[in-house]
Design an enzyme around this catalytic site. Structure first.
Site, PDB file in Angstrom:
ATOM      1  N   LYS A 189       0.848  -1.196   0.000  1.00  0.00           N
ATOM      2  CA  LYS A 189       0.000   0.000   0.000  1.00  0.00           C
ATOM      3  C   LYS A 189       0.880   1.243   0.000  1.00  0.00           C
ATOM      4  CE  LYS A 189      -1.913   2.965   2.644  1.00  0.00           C
ATOM      5  NZ  LYS A 189      -1.925   4.178   1.805  1.00  0.00           N
ATOM      6  N   GLY A 242       6.841   4.839   8.250  1.00  0.00           N
ATOM      7  CA  GLY A 242       5.987   6.020   8.333  1.00  0.00           C
ATOM      8  C   GLY A 242       6.169   6.703   9.666  1.00  0.00           C
ATOM      9  N   SER A 243       5.134   7.393  10.088  1.00  0.00           N
ATOM     10  CA  SER A 243       5.242   8.179  11.313  1.00  0.00           C
ATOM     11  C   SER A 243       5.181   7.285  12.554  1.00  0.00           C
ATOM     12  CB  SER A 243       4.106   9.191  11.361  1.00  0.00           C
ATOM     13  OG  SER A 243       2.872   8.502  11.358  1.00  0.00           O
ATOM     14  N   THR A 244       5.752   7.772  13.633  1.00  0.00           N
ATOM     15  CA  THR A 244       5.703   7.037  14.897  1.00  0.00           C
ATOM     16  C   THR A 244       4.256   6.907  15.375  1.00  0.00           C
ATOM     17  OG1 THR A 244       7.949   7.639  15.481  1.00  0.00           O
ATOM     18  CG2 THR A 244       6.490   7.115  17.313  1.00  0.00           C
ATOM     19  N   GLU A 245       3.466   7.950  15.129  1.00  0.00           N
ATOM     20  CA  GLU A 245       2.058   7.932  15.540  1.00  0.00           C
ATOM     21  C   GLU A 245       1.309   6.740  14.910  1.00  0.00           C
ATOM     22  OE1 GLU A 245       0.324  11.469  14.011  1.00  0.00           O
ATOM     23  OE2 GLU A 245      -1.664  11.027  14.816  1.00  0.00           O
ATOM     24  N   GLY A 247       2.753   4.179  13.480  1.00  0.00           N
ATOM     25  CA  GLY A 247       3.484   2.971  13.900  1.00  0.00           C
ATOM     26  C   GLY A 247       2.939   2.403  15.205  1.00  0.00           C
ATOM     27  N   GLU A 264       9.618   1.029  10.825  1.00  0.00           N
ATOM     28  CA  GLU A 264      10.661   2.044  10.599  1.00  0.00           C
ATOM     29  C   GLU A 264       9.967   3.380  10.755  1.00  0.00           C
ATOM     30  OE1 GLU A 264      13.722   1.449  10.256  1.00  0.00           O
ATOM     31  OE2 GLU A 264      13.906  -0.548   9.363  1.00  0.00           O
ATOM     32  N   CYS A 298      13.657  10.525   6.946  1.00  0.00           N
ATOM     33  CA  CYS A 298      13.459  10.141   8.349  1.00  0.00           C
ATOM     34  C   CYS A 298      14.725  10.363   9.172  1.00  0.00           C
ATOM     35  CB  CYS A 298      12.983   8.707   8.430  1.00  0.00           C
ATOM     36  SG  CYS A 298      13.992   7.617   7.463  1.00  0.00           S
ATOM     37  N   GLU A 396       9.519  15.844  15.352  1.00  0.00           N
ATOM     38  CA  GLU A 396       9.954  15.687  13.968  1.00  0.00           C
ATOM     39  C   GLU A 396       9.170  16.644  13.073  1.00  0.00           C
ATOM     40  OE1 GLU A 396       8.897  12.041  11.795  1.00  0.00           O
ATOM     41  OE2 GLU A 396      11.006  12.021  11.203  1.00  0.00           O
TER      42      GLU A 396
HETATM   43  P1  NAP Z   1       2.172   8.134   7.860  1.00  0.00           P
HETATM   44  O1  NAP Z   1       1.033   9.056   7.883  1.00  0.00           O
HETATM   45  O2  NAP Z   1       2.546   7.381   9.063  1.00  0.00           O
HETATM   46  O3  NAP Z   1       1.851   7.145   6.659  1.00  0.00           O
HETATM   47  C1  NAP Z   1       2.679   6.111   6.248  1.00  0.00           C
HETATM   48  C2  NAP Z   1       1.833   5.076   5.540  1.00  0.00           C
HETATM   49  O4  NAP Z   1       0.921   4.489   6.463  1.00  0.00           O
HETATM   50  C3  NAP Z   1       0.967   5.651   4.423  1.00  0.00           C
HETATM   51  O5  NAP Z   1       0.869   4.708   3.389  1.00  0.00           O
HETATM   52  C4  NAP Z   1      -0.356   5.840   5.136  1.00  0.00           C
HETATM   53  O6  NAP Z   1      -1.459   5.926   4.273  1.00  0.00           O
HETATM   54  C5  NAP Z   1      -0.416   4.613   5.996  1.00  0.00           C
HETATM   55  N1  NAP Z   1      -1.326   4.724   7.127  1.00  0.00           N
HETATM   56  C6  NAP Z   1      -1.777   5.839   7.751  1.00  0.00           C
HETATM   57  N2  NAP Z   1      -2.621   5.506   8.762  1.00  0.00           N
HETATM   58  C7  NAP Z   1      -2.701   4.162   8.778  1.00  0.00           C
HETATM   59  C8  NAP Z   1      -3.397   3.208   9.592  1.00  0.00           C
HETATM   60  N3  NAP Z   1      -4.191   3.593  10.595  1.00  0.00           N
HETATM   61  N4  NAP Z   1      -3.244   1.895   9.323  1.00  0.00           N
HETATM   62  C9  NAP Z   1      -2.439   1.486   8.332  1.00  0.00           C
HETATM   63  N5  NAP Z   1      -1.770   2.326   7.518  1.00  0.00           N
HETATM   64  C10 NAP Z   1      -1.879   3.649   7.748  1.00  0.00           C
HETATM   65  O7  NAP Z   1       3.505   8.810   7.409  1.00  0.00           O
HETATM   66  P2  NAP Z   1       3.711   9.786   6.195  1.00  0.00           P
HETATM   67  O8  NAP Z   1       3.112  11.068   6.569  1.00  0.00           O
HETATM   68  O9  NAP Z   1       3.274   9.189   4.929  1.00  0.00           O
HETATM   69  O10 NAP Z   1       5.341   9.844   6.137  1.00  0.00           O
HETATM   70  C11 NAP Z   1       6.109  10.666   6.971  1.00  0.00           C
HETATM   71  C12 NAP Z   1       6.598   9.929   8.200  1.00  0.00           C
HETATM   72  O11 NAP Z   1       7.272   8.716   7.871  1.00  0.00           O
HETATM   73  C13 NAP Z   1       7.603  10.732   8.993  1.00  0.00           C
HETATM   74  O12 NAP Z   1       7.249  10.760  10.346  1.00  0.00           O
HETATM   75  C14 NAP Z   1       8.930   9.980   8.817  1.00  0.00           C
HETATM   76  O13 NAP Z   1       9.852  10.092   9.824  1.00  0.00           O
HETATM   77  C15 NAP Z   1       8.503   8.594   8.613  1.00  0.00           C
HETATM   78  N6  NAP Z   1       9.490   7.849   7.804  1.00  0.00           N
HETATM   79  C16 NAP Z   1      10.299   6.939   8.421  1.00  0.00           C
HETATM   80  C17 NAP Z   1      11.251   6.242   7.693  1.00  0.00           C
HETATM   81  C18 NAP Z   1      12.148   5.218   8.332  1.00  0.00           C
HETATM   82  O14 NAP Z   1      12.756   4.444   7.620  1.00  0.00           O
HETATM   83  N7  NAP Z   1      12.274   5.162   9.625  1.00  0.00           N
HETATM   84  C19 NAP Z   1      11.361   6.467   6.323  1.00  0.00           C
HETATM   85  C20 NAP Z   1      10.534   7.402   5.738  1.00  0.00           C
HETATM   86  C21 NAP Z   1       9.595   8.072   6.485  1.00  0.00           C
HETATM   87  P3  NAP Z   1      -1.941   7.380   3.785  1.00  0.00           P
HETATM   88  O15 NAP Z   1      -0.912   7.855   2.861  1.00  0.00           O
HETATM   89  O16 NAP Z   1      -3.218   7.139   3.108  1.00  0.00           O
HETATM   90  O17 NAP Z   1      -2.075   8.244   4.993  1.00  0.00           O
END
Ligand code: NAP
Ligand code: MG
Length: 492
Positions: A189, A242-245, A247, A264, A298, A396
């Site tokens: 996804k 994705g985000s810690t929230e 996660g 991650e 990230c 962040e």
């Molecule tokens: P995000 O809102 O956490 O979304 C990441 C993914 O999860 C998206 O595909 C999102 O779909 C999906 N998602 C959201 N809510 C969900 C739920 N309740 N159940 C299952 N999936 C869900 O993060 P983002 O805003 O796209 O990306 C930015 C964040 O990612 C930053 O905090 C960054 O630090 C982190 N990040 C971490 C790494 C690492 O390797 N550690 C790498 C890159 C980014 P939608 O797009 O539809 O919301």
């Protein structure tokens, strides 16, 4: 390549069981060009019915002889073929990524497409090198009987891969390449902001000869498609970036279901300049650490720690770099920094800068959005000379915003660097090996760079301490993430 020609060819359906399909509901959502705010396309809005179809296809593919029992060398061959196809479609994939994500076209070619090919090739090699061990056992029941055990690493099953929007193609490959090498099948996804290259990746995998159902893509929203995917009982393993929230939500659900999960997550990575470091090198290194990919990394070096005596020289130097950066479309060769990914994200970043200013941070460069239709934020440097507890130091931002603090001694800077809920990356800048090693030793982070920042490689494990995640990607460590150990015990 002409952008207009590319636009005429954008694929907007999901890829399930070897074909492009619309959402069960017929619904779609818009994706945008962040450099202009213009709508690019309407993409299938997948929900739980679509997730069920994709997981069903992945499950059938997993159980069929065509995949799990395929000789590992054939899986390797398919992954190598996919790498070649990704490279052969470099201009197309890179243009799609720049159009939809906003990054510089050169970076899309080199990092998204070139990096994806490298990761696919490295992971292809693991397909033929997954092995177990043989163990001589000691206990004897009944007396006189001997036992010998062997272990096998078997594929975990259907993998749900959920990725963010900052490196859409590369993050997808970081998940699918090792999962497929291990013999798993995948439902991917992509983020709702950036689904376009994931669809093309699945089509290319099909063209390479992967059996249908082995790689499926469900486009849709996190709260609907993502959540349904995590909860689906036929998913054996969830891998999330994705985000810690989010996660935390996914980790809690997987805990409830006793499902394997890798996370991650976010970061607030410190850049620590030691007093022997050449200020020019520190300025260049720190600017790259925060402004690369417009800060949407990230591991972005978002907290800078500088010896007090060099604070104004180094912070002033980074501010001058920030002021000089040319913002624009990723397709324009003069552009040095593109837009943020969405209007919502731009507004969030601008709000965080305003909060930092209100809390007493001094804006020495940038400080807000660029007026206009694109989602541009000026590269921003905030001096926090009295080390106030700004939210910019704690939270962040995921944008081009650096907060800089002076320090007086090594113990102080290590304590400050570690006083974060996150522990993803860190860098130390010095020519003195012993001092570099002291910092490496004491920093709580999954990756510590010395005289560099943000460097990743398929062979080097990557992941976070603390709230930055659970598990490691890349390298040999990745095999554990996508396999289960099966012990086989022989009596003789
Ligand atoms: P995000 O809102 O956490 O979304 C990441 C993914 O999860 C998206 O595909 C999102 O779909 C999906 N998602 C959201 N809510 C969900 C739920 N309740 N159940 C299952 N999936 C869900 O993060 P983002 O805003 O796209 O990306 C930015 C964040 O990612 C930053 O905090 C960054 O630090 C982190 N990040 C971490 C790494 C690492 O390797 N550690 C790498 C890159 C980014 P939608 O797009 O539809 O919301
Ligand atoms: Mg999101």
């Amino acid at each position: 390549m002409q952008i207009r020609q590319l636009l005429a060819n954008i694929h907007t359906q999901m890829f399930i069981d070897g074909q492009l399909v619309s959402a069960h509901s017929g619904k779609t959502f818009a994706v945008y060009d962040p450099s202009s705010g213009a709508e690019i396309a309407q993409v299938a809005d997948g929900e739980s019915e679509d997730v069920a179809a994709a997981v069903g296809a992945a499950r059938r593919a997993f159980e069929s002889d065509a995949w799990r029992r395929m000789p590992p060398a054939q899986r390797e061959h398919l992954l190598l073929k996919l790498a070649d196809l990704v490279e052969a479609h470099c201009d197309e994939l890179a243009a799609l990524e720049t159009l939809n994500q906003g990054k510089l076209f050169g970076f899309s070619k080199m990092l998204e497409v070139g990096g994806s090919a490298q990761w696919l090739r490295y992971m292809a090699g693991w397909a033929t090198k997954i092995e177990g061990s043989t163990i001589d056992l000691s206990l004897a029941f009944p007396p006189g009987v001997r036992y010998q055990a062997s272990t096998r690493r078997v594929p975990a099953g259907v993998v749900a891969a959920i990725v963010p929007w900052n490196f859409p193609l590369l993050m997808a490959v970081w998940k699918i390449a090792p999962a497929l090498a291990c013999g798993c099948t995948v439902v991917l996804k992509p983020a709702e902001e950036t689904p376009l290259t994931a669809i093309r990746l699945a089509e290319l995998a099909h063209e390479a000869g992967f059996p249908k159902g082995v790689l499926n893509v469900v486009t849709g929203r996190g709260e609907t498609a993502g959540a349904a995917l995590v909860r689906h009982p036929d998913v054996s393993k969830v891998t999330f970036t994705g985000s810690t929230e989010v996660g935390r939500i996914i980790g809690a659900q997987c805990g409830q279901d006793i499902k394997r999960v890798s996370l991650e997550l976010g970061g607030k990575s410190p850049v620590i300049v030691l007093d022997d470091c050449d200020p020019r090198k520190a300025i260049e290194g720190a600017a790259n650490a925060i402004f690369f990919n417009h800060g949407q990394v990230c591991t972005a070096g978002s907290r800078l720690y500088v010896p007090r005596a060099k604070f104004s020289e180094i912070v002033g130097g980074i501010a001058a770099v920030a002021d000089s950066l040319v913002l624009g479309s990723g397709f324009d060769e003069r552009t040095q920094m593109g837009p943020l990914v969405s209007a919502r994200h731009r507004d969030r970043v601008v709000g965080m800068i305003a909060e930092g200013r209100a809390q007493g941070g001094e804006i020495v460069s940038g400080g807000g959005a660029v007026p206009g239709d694109g989602y541009f934020v000026k590269p921003t440097v905030v001096a926090n000379e009295h080390c106030k507890p700004l939210s910019l130091v704690r939270d962040e931002v995921f944008g081009p915003v650096l907060v800089a603090m002076p320090y007086d001694d090594l113990d102080e800077v290590i304590a400050a660097a570690n006083s974060s809920e996150y522990g993803l990356g860190a860098s130390v800048w010095t020519n003195q090996l012993d001092r570099a090693l002291q910092v490496v030793d004491r920093i709580e982070a999954g990756t510590v760079w010395v005289n560099s920042h943000n460097m990743v490689d398929p062979a080097m494990p990557f992941g976070g301490f603390k709230s930055s995640g659970v598990g490691r990607e890349h390298g040999k460590a990745i095999i554990d993430a996508y396999t289960e150990t099966k012990s086989v015990c022989f009596a003789y």
